[in-house]
Design a protein around this motif. Structure first.
Motif, short mmCIF file in Angstrom:
data_model
loop_
_atom_site.label_atom_id
_atom_site.label_comp_id
_atom_site.label_asym_id
_atom_site.label_seq_id
_atom_site.Cartn_x
_atom_site.Cartn_y
_atom_site.Cartn_z
N GLY A 1 0.80 -1.22 0.00
CA GLY A 1 0.00 0.00 0.00
C GLY A 1 0.84 1.27 0.00
O GLY A 1 0.32 2.36 0.24
N ARG A 2 2.14 1.13 -0.29
CA ARG A 2 3.03 2.29 -0.26
C ARG A 2 3.04 3.02 -1.60
O ARG A 2 2.98 2.38 -2.66
CB ARG A 2 4.45 1.84 0.09
CG ARG A 2 4.56 1.18 1.44
CD ARG A 2 5.96 0.64 1.68
NE ARG A 2 6.33 -0.38 0.72
CZ ARG A 2 7.48 -1.05 0.75
NH1 ARG A 2 8.37 -0.80 1.72
NH2 ARG A 2 7.76 -1.97 -0.16
N THR A 3 3.09 4.33 -1.53
CA THR A 3 3.20 5.15 -2.74
C THR A 3 4.66 5.56 -2.94
O THR A 3 5.50 5.37 -2.05
CB THR A 3 2.34 6.41 -2.63
OG1 THR A 3 2.86 7.22 -1.55
CG2 THR A 3 0.88 6.08 -2.36
N LEU A 4 4.93 6.16 -4.08
CA LEU A 4 6.29 6.62 -4.36
C LEU A 4 6.70 7.70 -3.35
O LEU A 4 7.86 7.75 -2.92
CB LEU A 4 6.34 7.18 -5.79
CG LEU A 4 7.71 7.19 -6.48
CD1 LEU A 4 8.33 5.80 -6.47
CD2 LEU A 4 7.56 7.70 -7.90
N ALA A 5 5.74 8.55 -2.97
CA ALA A 5 6.03 9.59 -1.99
C ALA A 5 6.47 8.99 -0.66
O ALA A 5 7.39 9.49 0.01
CB ALA A 5 4.82 10.49 -1.78
N MET A 6 5.84 7.89 -0.25
CA MET A 6 6.20 7.24 1.00
C MET A 6 7.60 6.65 0.94
O MET A 6 8.42 6.84 1.85
CB MET A 6 5.20 6.12 1.32
CG MET A 6 3.78 6.59 1.58
SD MET A 6 2.66 5.19 1.77
CE MET A 6 1.06 6.02 1.80
N LEU A 7 7.89 5.94 -0.14
CA LEU A 7 9.18 5.29 -0.27
C LEU A 7 10.31 6.30 -0.35
O LEU A 7 11.38 6.13 0.25
CB LEU A 7 9.18 4.39 -1.50
CG LEU A 7 8.23 3.17 -1.43
CD1 LEU A 7 8.26 2.41 -2.75
CD2 LEU A 7 8.60 2.25 -0.28
N VAL A 8 10.11 7.37 -1.11
CA VAL A 8 11.14 8.39 -1.25
C VAL A 8 11.31 9.15 0.08
O VAL A 8 12.43 9.49 0.46
CB VAL A 8 10.79 9.36 -2.39
CG1 VAL A 8 11.76 10.55 -2.41
CG2 VAL A 8 10.85 8.63 -3.74
N ALA A 9 10.21 9.38 0.79
CA ALA A 9 10.29 10.08 2.07
C ALA A 9 11.16 9.33 3.05
O ALA A 9 11.89 9.92 3.85
CB ALA A 9 8.89 10.27 2.65
N GLU A 10 11.14 7.99 2.98
CA GLU A 10 11.92 7.17 3.89
C GLU A 10 13.42 7.21 3.57
O GLU A 10 14.25 6.80 4.38
CB GLU A 10 11.42 5.72 3.83
CG GLU A 10 11.92 4.85 4.96
CD GLU A 10 11.33 3.46 4.92
OE1 GLU A 10 11.24 2.83 5.99
OE2 GLU A 10 10.94 3.00 3.83
N CYS A 11 13.76 7.71 2.39
CA CYS A 11 15.17 7.80 2.00
C CYS A 11 15.81 9.12 2.40
O CYS A 11 17.03 9.27 2.31
CB CYS A 11 15.31 7.62 0.48
SG CYS A 11 14.99 5.94 -0.04
N ASN A 12 15.02 10.09 2.80
CA ASN A 12 15.53 11.39 3.20
C ASN A 12 16.45 11.99 2.14
O ASN A 12 17.63 12.24 2.38
CB ASN A 12 16.26 11.30 4.54
CG ASN A 12 16.57 12.68 5.11
OD1 ASN A 12 15.93 13.66 4.75
ND2 ASN A 12 17.56 12.75 6.00
N CYS A 13 15.87 12.19 0.96
CA CYS A 13 16.63 12.75 -0.14
C CYS A 13 15.86 13.93 -0.71
O CYS A 13 14.80 13.75 -1.33
CB CYS A 13 16.86 11.70 -1.23
SG CYS A 13 17.78 12.32 -2.64
N THR A 14 16.34 15.14 -0.48
CA THR A 14 15.63 16.34 -0.88
C THR A 14 15.41 16.38 -2.39
O THR A 14 14.30 16.69 -2.86
CB THR A 14 16.40 17.59 -0.44
OG1 THR A 14 16.54 17.57 0.98
CG2 THR A 14 15.66 18.85 -0.85
N TYR B 1 6.63 8.25 7.26
CA TYR B 1 7.83 7.60 6.76
C TYR B 1 9.05 8.50 6.93
O TYR B 1 10.11 8.06 7.36
CB TYR B 1 7.67 7.24 5.27
CG TYR B 1 6.96 5.93 5.02
CD1 TYR B 1 7.68 4.78 4.70
CD2 TYR B 1 5.58 5.83 5.10
CE1 TYR B 1 7.03 3.57 4.47
CE2 TYR B 1 4.92 4.63 4.87
CZ TYR B 1 5.66 3.50 4.56
OH TYR B 1 5.02 2.30 4.34
N GLU B 2 8.86 9.78 6.61
CA GLU B 2 9.99 10.70 6.72
C GLU B 2 10.38 10.91 8.17
O GLU B 2 11.57 10.99 8.50
CB GLU B 2 9.62 12.04 6.07
CG GLU B 2 10.79 13.02 6.08
CD GLU B 2 10.46 14.34 5.40
OE1 GLU B 2 10.89 14.54 4.25
OE2 GLU B 2 9.76 15.16 6.03
N GLN B 3 9.40 11.01 9.05
CA GLN B 3 9.69 11.23 10.46
C GLN B 3 10.45 10.05 11.06
O GLN B 3 11.24 10.23 11.99
CB GLN B 3 8.40 11.49 11.23
CG GLN B 3 7.76 12.83 10.90
CD GLN B 3 6.38 13.00 11.50
OE1 GLN B 3 5.70 12.01 11.81
NE2 GLN B 3 5.95 14.24 11.66
#
Length: 428
Positions: free
Chosen positions: A119-132, A158-160
């Motif tokens: 159920g993960r979106t691209l925004a979630m996966l990228v947020a977990e990588c902490n890449c601006t 995810y980002e938090q």
């Protein structure tokens, strides 16, 4: 020739349709570009700089023949940073694999909100990588950030989890705009994205900022999120003060219920309730009287707020006080005046009529022996004089502590109409 042109037009239309069909439904980041951006991961770059700095520091210690303990500590710190960097790169590689798979599906479908099996979106996966850089590419296509995975987590969550900041900064900027523009839908959306309801707006608590700006719709939305009541405005004032100054009944109810100090003076030095009584609206006054236990719980500058309302407020705020505290109708204040005497002194026919209708005593006497009729005569308002003369004609000849009658008060007012009103009552 016409037939040839017709065939060419048909062919052109067919080619356009083919191209349109080949294009994705919406603009999305290309997978290759996104993966290239991920290589500039913020955490990796930070650790790489730290490793280089540690190496430089170690070399300097060696060249300066620093003591062995300092050199051991420097070596130990360098190895730790190198381990952290290696770990960060491994995690990035693992996460990049999932991102690469989903990015290709997103690019193919043209749907930036496409999900994987978890159920993960691209925004979630990228947020977990902490890449601006990568997050900016995803955000450029306006993904739905309020979506949640199967575990109920949003992209911000995810980002938090990795203590990132790119997505948070983006949402905070939109949050400030939503509060400033009183965009109720945007505020609701951002809260559903997981943004805390106490996220500051221009250094102010959002609830206080919305109250201060008079944005009632946004205030109502924020109240439903149960924000903190203790946070103060940037100038040190409380949010309760802002609610009182702007007659925000819902906010008053929430803030008082949350434990705000109802006796803390406003920045002007006024008691908050007396500010409502004198310059507030009836709804706010009623709310205050409903949520604050009683007069004994308040450090009021007068023993009877109904007198204050009659003296400085409006007919509506006076009615609001008496609707909630009927026992104050004939209660004298510190000066020995009743609400009716204060209304008469002011010459407010509307207040006088309401007080008499409620059963106020028209023959009440103050410590100085003043009757409501004397007070009305001193105001110079003939209509007020007539109303009180009709309610208590026997007070026309009453005398105060100095022996003055209502007629003398009317003469002092300089109002011929008030004098005439009393004379007419005498003839009757």
């Amino acid at each position: 020739m016409n037939e040839l042109l017709s065939e060419l037009l048909k062919a052109s239309r067919a080619a356009v349709l083919c191209v349109a069909a080949a294009l994705p439904a919406t603009a999305v980041p290309d997978a290759a570009g996104l993966m290239a951006a991920l290589a500039t991961n913020d955490d990796v770059q930070r650790l790489e700089r730290a490793v280089e700095d540690a190496k430089t520091g170690k070399m300097m210690m060696t060249s300066m023949t620093a003591d062995r303990k300092a050199q051991r500590d420097a070596t130990k710190e360098l190895k730790k940073l190198e381990r952290d960097l290696a770990k960060c790169k491994r995690q990035l590689k693992q996460r990049s694999e999932a991102i690469a798979r989903l990015a290709k599906e997103v690019e193919k479908s043209g749907n930036i909100n496409r999900r994987d099996k978890q159920g993960r979106t691209l925004a979630m996966l990228v947020a977990e990588c902490n890449c601006t850089a990568a997050m900016e590419k995803v955000l450029a296509d306006d993904p739905k950030l309020d979506l949640r995975d199967k575990a109920g987590q949003t992209a911000l969550g995810y980002e938090q989890s990795v203590m990132g900041y790119a997505l948070a900064a983006h949402l905070q900027k939109r949050w400030a705009q939503a509060i400033e523009n009183a965009d109720e839908d945007a505020v609701t959306y951002l809260l559903e994205c997981g943004l805390p309801p106490d996220t500051l707006v221009e250094g102010e608590p959002p609830l206080g900022y919305a109250i201060k700006s008079g944005k009632k719709e946004v205030v109502d939305v924020l109240l439903a999120t149960r924000p903190s009541v203790k946070t103060r405005m940037s100038d040190g004032t409380t949010m309760l003060e802002q609610a009182v100054l702007h007659n925000m009944s819902g906010a008053i109810r929430y803030l008082v219920g949350g434990g705000c100090n109802v006796n803390e003076p406003l920045s002007s030095g006024e008691h908050p309730f007396f500010r409502l009584v004198t310059r507030g609206n009836a709804e706010a006054v009623r709310t205050w009287l409903e949520v604050v236990p009683g007069m004994d719980a308040q450090k009021l500058p007068s023993t009877n707020p109904a007198c204050v309302a009659a003296r400085c407020g409006t007919p509506e705020t006076l009615a609001a006080v008496l609707d909630s505290r009927a026992n104050l109708l004939d209660t004298p204040d510190d000066f020995g005046h009743t609400p009716l005497q204060e209304a008469a002194r002011r010459g407010s026919v509307e207040m006088i009529a309401d007080l008499l209708k409620r059963g106020a005593k028209p023959d009440a006497v103050s410590k100085q022996g003043e009757t409501p009729l004397m007070c009305a005569a001193l105001s110079g308002n003939a209509a007020a004089v007539r109303a009180l003369l009709q309610a208590a004609p026997e007070t026309r000849d009453a005398k105060d502590a100095e022996g003055k009658t209502a007629a003398r008060y009317a003469e002092q007012s300089g109002s011929a109409a008030a004098v005439q009103a009393l004379s007419a009552g005498n003839e009757q």
